[in-house]
Design a protein around this motif. Structure first.
Motif, PDB file in Angstrom:
ATOM      1  N   GLU A 179       0.799  -1.236   0.000  1.00 60.36           N
ATOM      2  CA  GLU A 179       0.000   0.000   0.000  1.00 60.36           C
ATOM      3  C   GLU A 179       0.827   1.280   0.000  1.00 60.36           C
ATOM      4  N   ARG A 180       2.056   1.203  -0.462  1.00 64.42           N
ATOM      5  CA  ARG A 180       2.853   2.409  -0.641  1.00 64.42           C
ATOM      6  C   ARG A 180       2.819   2.848  -2.096  1.00 64.42           C
ATOM      7  N   SER A 181       2.971   4.143  -2.305  1.00 66.00           N
ATOM      8  CA  SER A 181       3.008   4.702  -3.656  1.00 66.00           C
ATOM      9  C   SER A 181       4.434   5.148  -3.957  1.00 66.00           C
ATOM     10  N   TRP A 182       4.859   4.884  -5.190  1.00 65.52           N
ATOM     11  CA  TRP A 182       6.239   5.176  -5.573  1.00 65.52           C
ATOM     12  C   TRP A 182       6.287   5.981  -6.868  1.00 65.52           C
ATOM     13  N   GLY A 183       7.131   6.991  -6.877  1.00 65.87           N
ATOM     14  CA  GLY A 183       7.434   7.704  -8.111  1.00 65.87           C
ATOM     15  C   GLY A 183       8.681   7.085  -8.715  1.00 65.87           C
ATOM     16  N   LEU A 184       8.575   6.585  -9.939  1.00 65.30           N
ATOM     17  CA  LEU A 184       9.700   5.892 -10.597  1.00 65.30           C
ATOM     18  C   LEU A 184      10.262   6.737 -11.739  1.00 65.30           C
ATOM     19  N   ARG A 185      11.571   6.685 -11.894  1.00 60.29           N
ATOM     20  CA  ARG A 185      12.237   7.324 -13.026  1.00 60.29           C
ATOM     21  C   ARG A 185      13.211   6.319 -13.619  1.00 60.29           C
ATOM     22  N   ALA A 186      13.132   6.167 -14.937  1.00 59.98           N
ATOM     23  CA  ALA A 186      13.989   5.207 -15.642  1.00 59.98           C
ATOM     24  C   ALA A 186      14.975   5.961 -16.527  1.00 59.98           C
ATOM     25  N   PHE A 187      16.252   5.564 -16.448  1.00 61.95           N
ATOM     26  CA  PHE A 187      17.302   6.224 -17.234  1.00 61.95           C
ATOM     27  C   PHE A 187      18.009   5.188 -18.104  1.00 61.95           C
ATOM     28  N   PRO A 188      18.059   5.405 -19.421  1.00 66.23           N
ATOM     29  CA  PRO A 188      18.711   4.435 -20.309  1.00 66.23           C
ATOM     30  C   PRO A 188      20.237   4.503 -20.186  1.00 66.23           C
ATOM     31  N   ILE A 189      20.882   3.353 -20.271  1.00 66.92           N
ATOM     32  CA  ILE A 189      22.351   3.272 -20.303  1.00 66.92           C
ATOM     33  C   ILE A 189      22.749   2.739 -21.671  1.00 66.92           C
ATOM     34  N   HIS A 190      23.533   3.530 -22.409  1.00 66.86           N
ATOM     35  CA  HIS A 190      23.883   3.196 -23.785  1.00 66.86           C
ATOM     36  C   HIS A 190      25.290   2.618 -23.867  1.00 66.86           C
ATOM     37  N   ASP A 191      25.509   1.768 -24.880  1.00 64.35           N
ATOM     38  CA  ASP A 191      26.872   1.318 -25.186  1.00 64.35           C
ATOM     39  C   ASP A 191      27.531   2.331 -26.109  1.00 64.35           C
ATOM     40  N   THR A 192      28.727   2.065 -26.525  1.00 64.72           N
ATOM     41  CA  THR A 192      29.460   3.026 -27.360  1.00 64.72           C
ATOM     42  C   THR A 192      28.782   3.261 -28.707  1.00 64.72           C
ATOM     43  N   PRO A 221     -14.154  -6.731   2.509  1.00 66.53           N
ATOM     44  CA  PRO A 221     -13.350  -7.942   2.278  1.00 66.53           C
ATOM     45  C   PRO A 221     -12.024  -7.869   3.039  1.00 66.53           C
ATOM     46  N   GLN A 222     -11.594  -8.994   3.577  1.00 71.56           N
ATOM     47  CA  GLN A 222     -10.402  -9.019   4.420  1.00 71.56           C
ATOM     48  C   GLN A 222      -9.172  -8.475   3.697  1.00 71.56           C
ATOM     49  N   HIS A 223      -9.029  -8.769   2.407  1.00 71.43           N
ATOM     50  CA  HIS A 223      -7.834  -8.336   1.686  1.00 71.43           C
ATOM     51  C   HIS A 223      -7.829  -6.846   1.382  1.00 71.43           C
ATOM     52  N   LEU A 224      -8.943  -6.168   1.662  1.00 67.51           N
ATOM     53  CA  LEU A 224      -8.998  -4.723   1.421  1.00 67.51           C
ATOM     54  C   LEU A 224      -8.915  -3.903   2.709  1.00 67.51           C
ATOM     55  N   LEU A 225      -8.963  -4.560   3.859  1.00 69.63           N
ATOM     56  CA  LEU A 225      -8.999  -3.832   5.134  1.00 69.63           C
ATOM     57  C   LEU A 225      -7.786  -2.923   5.323  1.00 69.63           C
ATOM     58  N   ASN A 226      -6.622  -3.366   4.864  1.00 71.49           N
ATOM     59  CA  ASN A 226      -5.429  -2.550   5.077  1.00 71.49           C
ATOM     60  C   ASN A 226      -5.255  -1.466   4.011  1.00 71.49           C
ATOM     61  N   ARG A 227      -6.263  -1.324   3.138  1.00 77.25           N
ATOM     62  CA  ARG A 227      -6.161  -0.308   2.089  1.00 77.25           C
ATOM     63  C   ARG A 227      -7.191   0.812   2.237  1.00 77.25           C
ATOM     64  N   ILE A 228      -8.183   0.642   3.100  1.00 78.08           N
ATOM     65  CA  ILE A 228      -9.311   1.568   3.097  1.00 78.08           C
ATOM     66  C   ILE A 228      -8.952   2.968   3.581  1.00 78.08           C
ATOM     67  N   LEU A 229      -7.815   3.122   4.268  1.00 72.48           N
ATOM     68  CA  LEU A 229      -7.404   4.448   4.716  1.00 72.48           C
ATOM     69  C   LEU A 229      -6.519   5.161   3.703  1.00 72.48           C
ATOM     70  N   ASN A 230      -6.199   4.475   2.607  1.00 72.91           N
ATOM     71  CA  ASN A 230      -5.358   5.100   1.588  1.00 72.91           C
ATOM     72  C   ASN A 230      -6.124   6.178   0.827  1.00 72.91           C
ATOM     73  N   PRO A 231      -5.472   7.312   0.532  1.00 73.18           N
ATOM     74  CA  PRO A 231      -6.139   8.343  -0.279  1.00 73.18           C
ATOM     75  C   PRO A 231      -6.557   7.786  -1.643  1.00 73.18           C
ATOM     76  N   PHE A 232      -7.756   8.138  -2.063  1.00 72.07           N
ATOM     77  CA  PHE A 232      -8.313   7.789  -3.369  1.00 72.07           C
ATOM     78  C   PHE A 232      -8.712   6.321  -3.490  1.00 72.07           C
ATOM     79  N   PHE A 233      -8.607   5.551  -2.409  1.00 70.25           N
ATOM     80  CA  PHE A 233      -9.085   4.175  -2.472  1.00 70.25           C
ATOM     81  C   PHE A 233     -10.524   4.113  -1.961  1.00 70.25           C
ATOM     82  N   SER A 234     -11.382   3.456  -2.733  1.00 65.96           N
ATOM     83  CA  SER A 234     -12.784   3.338  -2.334  1.00 65.96           C
ATOM     84  C   SER A 234     -13.316   1.969  -2.730  1.00 65.96           C
ATOM     85  N   THR A 235     -14.148   1.411  -1.857  1.00 69.54           N
ATOM     86  CA  THR A 235     -14.813   0.144  -2.177  1.00 69.54           C
ATOM     87  C   THR A 235     -16.105   0.375  -2.953  1.00 69.54           C
ATOM     88  N   LYS A 236     -16.487   1.638  -3.101  1.00 72.34           N
ATOM     89  CA  LYS A 236     -17.716   1.963  -3.824  1.00 72.34           C
ATOM     90  C   LYS A 236     -17.469   1.922  -5.327  1.00 72.34           C
TER      91      LYS A 236
END
Length: 350
Positions: A78-91, A289-304
């Motif tokens: 239930e964590r949110s991550w900002g990802l950045r991908a950087f290409p590595i080039h050969d010669t 549902p049991q698998h959603l109990l630990n997510r209901i306090l997350n911003p923008f998460f709704s069971t509706k």
């Protein structure tokens, strides 16, 4: 290596087949696995298995275009991550690997949700002020005319039941408008002793009519001598309005019409410590549902269903309760019940 290990955020190196070829200490700590258990493992598998953030589509885009890419992903914990991908080039300019840097933005998103809610309350405050201006003047006239009729009947030794009903309903409308104004104003008040009974009563002023219309039985079990809470009246009222509305939705979703079990209970008791009170809001609705109990306090998460909920209500409630030095917990069984348990500081000496 020392430089990359000094970065606390997860940093991983991926091969063109999306397997990990290297990881810094931040990634090892996040995954909770040693480096040898991460190497040559598909990043998508580790994303699900040990919450190591990875976005396969973002990495593929970086590989295909040779340009940096970014995305926002959530991990199973239930964590949110900002990802950045950087290409590595050969010669020769060919992309041979992709470096992915992840940053935990869970708290940032929570603060953005609170800012959005503040804006909503400000807009509601403007609307409520306009409504109050348009309604209060005519309703005061109605109340005054009803009182005149009551006084006239009293002089003749009679009672005017219709006028008394008009006066009663007029006063109720005036109270609703006043509570709406109080609810919409985001006042920065200091914590002070507040009566739980008053908070519940004012919340029910805005919600009780809808509960009755939906055939929901309401039971409020709060002792008359219940100790005062230490908090902010308007914010706590907001919490109970949200919890009551959530219970109403769950009960209506389970029972389309009237039913003996279509009921909502609000109760309170002293404890678990001498300076705390426990408040419980319980319904026999659809449950969570049991698998959603630990997510209901997350911003923008709704069971509706989509377009029926913003996913901000419980997140805001959780923030308010935390600011009060309390806790907000849930017990639930799918299609059986939901019990919301709140602990708050109380005033020892009333």
């Amino acid at each position: 290596q020392v430089l990359f290990d000094g970065i606390p955020d997860p940093l991983i190196l991926l091969t063109p087949d999306l397997k990990i070829s290297w990881a810094n200490k931040g990634a090892i700590k996040t995954a909770g696995k040693s480096l040898d258990l991460l190497l040559q493992r598909p990043c998508a598998d580790l994303h699900e298995e040990c919450n190591l953030p990875c976005d396969v589509e973002m990495v593929r885009t970086c590989l295909e275009t040779g340009e940096p890419a970014h995305s926002l992903v959530g991990t199973p914990d239930e964590r949110s991550w900002g990802l950045r991908a950087f290409p590595i080039h050969d010669t020769g300019g060919q992309v041979i690997q992709v470096m992915v840097l992840a940053h935990d933005v869970t708290e940032k998103i929570r603060l953005q949700a609170q800012t959005m809610r503040t804006g909503q309350l400000a807009a509601l405050g403007e609307l409520a002020a306009g409504v109050a201006h348009e309604i209060n003047n005519p309703i005061n006239g109605i109340i005054n005319y009803a009182q005149i009729l009551i006084n006239k009947a009293a002089k003749q030794g009679e009672t005017n039941e219709i006028a008394e009903r008009i006066l009663k309903e007029g006063d109720r409308i005036a109270t609703i408008v006043g509570n709406l104004l109080s609810f919409s104003r985001d006042k920065k008040e200091e914590p002070r002793p507040v009566a739980l009974q008053d908070i519940i009563q004012e919340a029910l002023t805005l919600c009780e009519a809808r509960l009755k219309k939906d055939g929901i039985s309401l039971k409020v079990d709060i002792p008359k001598d219940f100790p005062c809470l230490l908090g902010r009246h308007q914010q706590l009222e907001q919490v109970f309005i949200n919890l009551i509305n959530n219970a109403r939705y769950a009960l209506n979703a389970k029972y389309r019409g009237t039913h003996p079990d279509k009921r909502l209970t609000i109760s309170a008791r002293v404890g678990p410590t001498d300076d705390q009170a426990t408040l419980i809001v319980e319904d026999l609705g659809t449950g969570i549902p049991q698998h959603l109990l630990n997510r209901i306090l997350n911003p923008f998460f709704s069971t509706k269903p989509q377009n029926e909920g913003t996913g901000l209500g419980l997140s805001i409630c959780h923030g308010i309760i935390q600011e009060h030095g309390g806790t907000l917990d849930f017990e639930s069984e799918e299609n059986a019940y939901t019990r919301v348990i709140i602990t708050l500081p109380r005033v020892k000496d009333n």
